[in-house]
Design a protein around this motif. Structure first.
Motif, short mmCIF file in Angstrom:
data_model
loop_
_atom_site.label_atom_id
_atom_site.label_comp_id
_atom_site.label_asym_id
_atom_site.label_seq_id
_atom_site.Cartn_x
_atom_site.Cartn_y
_atom_site.Cartn_z
N ASN A 97 0.82 -1.21 0.00
CA ASN A 97 0.00 0.00 0.00
C ASN A 97 0.85 1.26 0.00
OD1 ASN A 97 -2.41 -1.57 0.18
ND2 ASN A 97 -2.01 -1.81 2.37
N GLY A 98 2.08 1.16 -0.50
CA GLY A 98 2.98 2.31 -0.52
C GLY A 98 2.68 3.30 -1.61
N GLY A 99 2.04 2.82 -2.68
CA GLY A 99 1.72 3.73 -3.78
C GLY A 99 2.95 4.45 -4.26
N SER A 100 2.84 5.77 -4.42
CA SER A 100 3.97 6.55 -4.91
C SER A 100 4.76 7.21 -3.79
CB SER A 100 3.45 7.63 -5.87
OG SER A 100 2.57 8.50 -5.19
N HIS A 101 4.44 6.92 -2.55
CA HIS A 101 5.13 7.56 -1.43
C HIS A 101 6.62 7.26 -1.41
CE1 HIS A 101 1.73 9.35 0.56
NE2 HIS A 101 1.06 8.22 0.39
N HIS A 102 7.01 6.10 -1.91
CA HIS A 102 8.43 5.72 -1.90
C HIS A 102 9.01 5.66 -3.31
CE1 HIS A 102 8.46 4.87 2.40
NE2 HIS A 102 7.28 4.34 2.23
N TYR A 103 8.36 6.34 -4.25
CA TYR A 103 8.81 6.36 -5.64
C TYR A 103 9.59 7.63 -5.88
CZ TYR A 103 8.52 5.16 -10.59
OH TYR A 103 8.82 4.80 -11.88
#
Length: 186
Positions: A97-103
């Motif tokens: 559920n990280g989505g784009s937070h760690h992109y």
């Protein structure tokens, strides 16, 4: 995961029974250490939960941490010895559920590590896991280290002269150009 860790470090933390006492099992030693690392509870608090004397816990935790480090050192912290190895990237998978937070802007998933080390390369303070969309300065501005520096609660020594000089020099935290130059009075 606990069983896997126990299988790898169990023999390193196992102690022999003596005529005077029965040794604590590797299972208990590992459980105490992991509980300490996860919760940060005091040795006194852990002593009540595990029914082991706090002075014994104070010996168990460092020894178990050293055993874990020794066991995983070559797997996790293998020193690179070839130029090609230094160019490799460590692939980080997107957290659930990280989505784009760690992109990050380079097209990789990454986790930010902001650390303060001393002149002997020992870690003094670490902040891990902040959103990669934040700048270094933005990350630093939310840390307890920044707050402690600003309100002067780190217990830094008074300025002292450098070797061969008589002008007192303040102790400093040095960063790259992403961090604003500030004095302790700002």
């Amino acid at each position: 995961m606990f069983i896997e860790l126990l299988e790898r470090v169990g023999s390193r933390i196992e102690k022999q029974d003596t005529f005077w006492r029965k040794s604590l099992s590797p299972v208990l030693r590992l459980a105490i250490t992991l509980c300490y690392l996860v919760t940060g509870d005091s040795y006194k608090t852990l002593s009540y939960g595990f029914r082991v004397a706090h002075n014994t816990i104070s010996l168990i935790i460092p020894k178990t941490c050293k055993a874990i480090t020794a066991e995983y050192l070559k797997d996790v912290l293998a020193c690179r010895t070839m130029p090609e190895q230094w160019k490799e990237h460590i692939a980080v998978t997107c957290p659930p559920n990280g989505g784009s937070h760690h992109y990050d802007y380079k097209g990789f998933h990454s986790i930010v590590l902001l650390a303060l080390v001393d002149t002997d390369y020992k870690f003094l303070n670490v902040d891990v896991g902040t959103n990669v969309c934040s700048s270094d300065t933005g990350i630093f501005s939310t840390t307890a280290l920044r707050e402690a520096l600003e309100i002067n609660t780190l217990g830094l020594p008074e300025p002292v002269p450098l070797h061969g000089d008589d002008t007192p020099v303040s102790f400093s935290v040095i960063g790259d150009d992403a961090f604003a130059l500030r004095s302790d009075s700002q």
